[in-house]
Motif scaffolding. Structure first.
Motif, PDB file in Angstrom:
ATOM      1  N   PRO A 190      29.505 -29.228  80.700  1.00  0.00           N
ATOM      2  CA  PRO A 190      30.279 -29.759  79.569  1.00  0.00           C
ATOM      3  C   PRO A 190      30.988 -28.632  78.824  1.00  0.00           C
ATOM      4  O   PRO A 190      30.569 -27.473  78.864  1.00  0.00           O
ATOM      5  CB  PRO A 190      29.206 -30.416  78.685  1.00  0.00           C
ATOM      6  CG  PRO A 190      27.943 -30.402  79.479  1.00  0.00           C
ATOM      7  CD  PRO A 190      28.066 -29.312  80.484  1.00  0.00           C
ATOM      8  N   SER A 191      32.064 -28.974  78.134  1.00  0.00           N
ATOM      9  CA  SER A 191      32.757 -27.988  77.302  1.00  0.00           C
ATOM     10  C   SER A 191      31.851 -27.612  76.127  1.00  0.00           C
ATOM     11  O   SER A 191      31.114 -28.455  75.610  1.00  0.00           O
ATOM     12  CB  SER A 191      34.067 -28.596  76.784  1.00  0.00           C
ATOM     13  OG  SER A 191      34.788 -27.669  76.030  1.00  0.00           O
ATOM     14  N   CYS A 245      30.979 -35.684  82.828  1.00  0.00           N
ATOM     15  CA  CYS A 245      31.115 -35.429  81.394  1.00  0.00           C
ATOM     16  C   CYS A 245      31.997 -36.498  80.763  1.00  0.00           C
ATOM     17  O   CYS A 245      32.956 -36.977  81.371  1.00  0.00           O
ATOM     18  CB  CYS A 245      31.730 -34.051  81.135  1.00  0.00           C
ATOM     19  SG  CYS A 245      30.692 -32.682  81.654  1.00  0.00           S
ATOM     20  N   ASP A 268      32.718 -34.288  76.197  1.00  0.00           N
ATOM     21  CA  ASP A 268      31.908 -33.062  76.157  1.00  0.00           C
ATOM     22  C   ASP A 268      30.412 -33.347  76.211  1.00  0.00           C
ATOM     23  O   ASP A 268      29.604 -32.458  75.937  1.00  0.00           O
ATOM     24  CB  ASP A 268      32.230 -32.223  74.909  1.00  0.00           C
ATOM     25  CG  ASP A 268      33.675 -31.774  74.878  1.00  0.00           C
ATOM     26  OD1 ASP A 268      34.283 -31.708  75.959  1.00  0.00           O
ATOM     27  OD2 ASP A 268      34.181 -31.494  73.775  1.00  0.00           O
TER      28      ASP A 268
END
Length: 609
Positions: A284-285, A329, A332
């Motif tokens: 994820p970011s 995802c 995020d």
């Protein structure tokens, strides 16, 4: 196949649910075989502007030009030469479809509304036509005929498509109607050595054993730090043979030499290379945290590119009939599809300790409250602390602090060491003694989860295999715990109240002693990492130091296990090799890095003579 389409992540904004009929197949579909495209971001796209392409593993494509008309679709047979494994939406409302054999097609609709496809050529662009030897200087090599494609990643903002095969990382710059390959980077030549160094580099016989190291590349994802690759490495002569999973972050492959290799604590018995391919990756970011998953579990860990990071955590999906079917995802958040629970979002719980799990378990064991459940299931572990023991009580406050309960920790500290005492006299001396005792327990902690210490630490169970990484991970965990303890002392107001203790027959500021512990930990980490380069000298120094101190090495342990366990005694072994003056020049090379990394305040080099 169906979707819930909505704007944002709020359930109340649900706008439509669509169910699309997939083409028949003898194989199971995965989400990798379905892609959605729209002129703008999918998060804000209307249903009418979204197009869909699905491809059966055998290569039968079915497409919807508009999701608003789920009954209107077209079909086409794609000649991939192998089973289809990825479908990715790119620019111009088109898609790239790939096979396991690394054959890539660009698919789009023609003027009549039918699907048209053409192959993506390898090695095209301004360097095509030049010789193989010259093109290799620019990272442009034709792929091997037996290459297997493991991942296909679209970087929308950069307009680049990346592929990961068993031998290389490739990049295409994709336009509205055309594309050209700009990179074919030899991952085996560039990364094999770095991964082997990270796992086995501290072995004394590393130079001999590194030829037997095998590396397999499993998956790749895009993060803010660059491309994150999941790799597995094993040594065929290890008994038992263990596969180690690594995260390799490439900042700009083929251009920058900056590579980060993070060896995770997730391992598995090596069976076959095909079995390793069932482990996939979700990042994820912003990319500081990664999630490895198989059908049986999800493993959360750090990518090694960000500060802090979560503690390593394993989530099992082992209930009857359960299993992880896929992951990705959304907003995020890491999302996994479970057979029993459906979509599962994994979020960090504030009650999860910031301490490494092995150090947490050791502290809890010392409080006679060792847990039997997972940290994710048990919010606290310190209810049964003996109130008459201030050392145990301060440990309990430390554990509360590590679980983000600063107010609870502060209240317990205020009860144990009221501020009215001012840190002077008998009460102040007791504070210094308790703080020193806890920090020594941390730096000299028995690795309870290492089964080799079972004879030395009764009633404690094993937790991970016997590998060369065990010692290094234990030292790194001790350093993390020491940093947490120093932060705890600062946050609850105890650090400024510390006075002095008696060390080696004389007074010493308690804060200086805590700094010494950190320096010794850092020295131990550096010394262990240099073990592979100067194995004979380090082994001789370790053996001589243990002999002089009268330490007993149990049959299940090595001299290095015992030596690196009691970090506070590192002053003696650093002096020990200097008794052999004829070898000072050689051995000084081993310890040069120690002095370069840790600015010793109390570990002084003995004068000659």
């Amino acid at each position: 196949m169906g979707w819930f389409l909505r704007h944002g992540l709020v359930p109340e904004t649900l706008c439509v649910c669509k169910e699309l009929q997939l083409a028949p197949s003898e194989y199971d579909y995965t989400a990798d075989l379905v892609a959605l495209s729209s002129p703008g971001p999918l998060e804000t796209a209307s249903v009418q502007s979204i197009s869909v392409l699905t491809v059966a593993p055998e290569g039968r494509a079915r497409s919807w030009a508009s999701l608003a008309h789920e009954g209107n679709y077209t079909e086409a047979e794609l000649d991939l030469g192998d089973l289809c494994n990825f479908v990715v939406a790119v620019r111009g409302g088109s898609f790239v479809v790939s096979s396991c054999g690394n054959h890539l097609l660009r698919v789009s609709w023609d003027s009549s509304g039918r699907l048209a496809s053409r192959a993506l050529q390898h090695g095209q662009g301004m360097l095509s036509g030049i010789g193989r030897r010259v093109s290799s200087l620019f990272g442009m090599l034709a792929p091997p005929t037996n290459d297997t494609l493991h991942s296909l990643v679209w970087a929308r903002e950069a307009g680049c498509l990346y592929s990961l095969t068993s031998s290389s990382v490739c990049r295409w710059e994709v336009g509205e109607t055309s594309e050209q390959q700009t990179l074919s980077w030899d991952a085996r030549r560039s990364l094999h050595q770095s991964i082997a160094d990270a796992i086995w580099g501290s072995e004394s016989n590393y130079e001999e054993m590194k030829e037997g190291v095998n590396v397999s590349y499993l998956d790749m994802k895009l993060s803010q730090s660059g491309l994150v690759m999941l790799a597995a490495a094993w040594h065929s002569l290890d008994t038992p043979c263990i596969a180690y999973f690594c995260l390799v972050t490439l900042q700009d492959p083929g251009v920058s030499d900056h590579i980060t290799v993070e060896v995770t604590k997730h391992t598995a018995p090596f069976q076959t290379e095909e079995a390793l391919q069932t482990t996939r990756l979700v990042v994820p970011s912003p990319g500081a945290t990664a999630f490895l998953y198989t059908q049986e579990l999800v493993f959360a860990c750090s990518t090694g590119t960000g500060r802090g990071g979560p503690p390593d955590e394993k989530i099992a999906f082992s209930a009857s009939g359960d299993g992880v079917r896929g992951g990705g995802c959304c907003g995020d958040l890491p999302i996994f599809f479970s057979q029993n629970s459906g979509l599962v979002a994994v979020v960090a719980r504030q009650t999860v300790s910031i301490l490494p799990e092995t150090m947490e378990d050791s502290l809890c064991s010392s409080l006679a409250a060792a847990p039997e459940a997972s940290m994710m299931e048990t919010p606290t572990r310190v209810e049964a602390v003996a109130h008459e023991d201030k050392t145990k009580m301060l440990k309990a406050a430390f554990l509360q602090f590590c679980r983000h309960d600063l107010m609870g920790a502060q209240a317990l500290v205020d009860e144990l060491f009221p501020a009215e005492g001012g840190g002077e006299g008998e009460e102040g001396a007791e504070l210094d003694e308790v703080v020193t005792r806890i920090d020594l327990d941390l730096v000299d902690d028995y690795p309870a989860s290492d089964p080799r210490w079972a004879e030395s630490v009764p009633e404690e169970s094993g937790g991970f295999p016997l590998t060369s990484l065990i010692i290094l991970h234990q030292l790194e965990d001790k350093m993390k715990a020491h940093v947490c303890f120093m932060d705890f002392l600062l946050q609850v107001g105890l650090l400024e109240r510390l006075g002095q203790v008696t060390v080696r027959g004389g007074p010493m500021a308690t804060r200086l002693l805590l700094c010494e512990h950190a320096e010794k930990l850092q020295a131990a980490v550096v010394l262990k990492t240099q073990h592979g380069k100067h194995g004979e000298l380090v082994n001789a120094a370790v053996t001589a130091a243990l002999r002089r101190s009268g330490a007993v090495v149990p049959p299940s342990l090595t001299p290095a296990d015992v030596f690196f366990r009691e970090v506070r005694r590192k002053r003696r072994p650093i002096r020990t090799p200097l008794d052999h003056w004829e070898r000072v020049r050689q051995i000084s090379l081993v310890f040069e890095c120690v002095y370069g990394v840790a600015g010793f305040s109390s570990l002084t080099w003995p004068e000659a003579g």
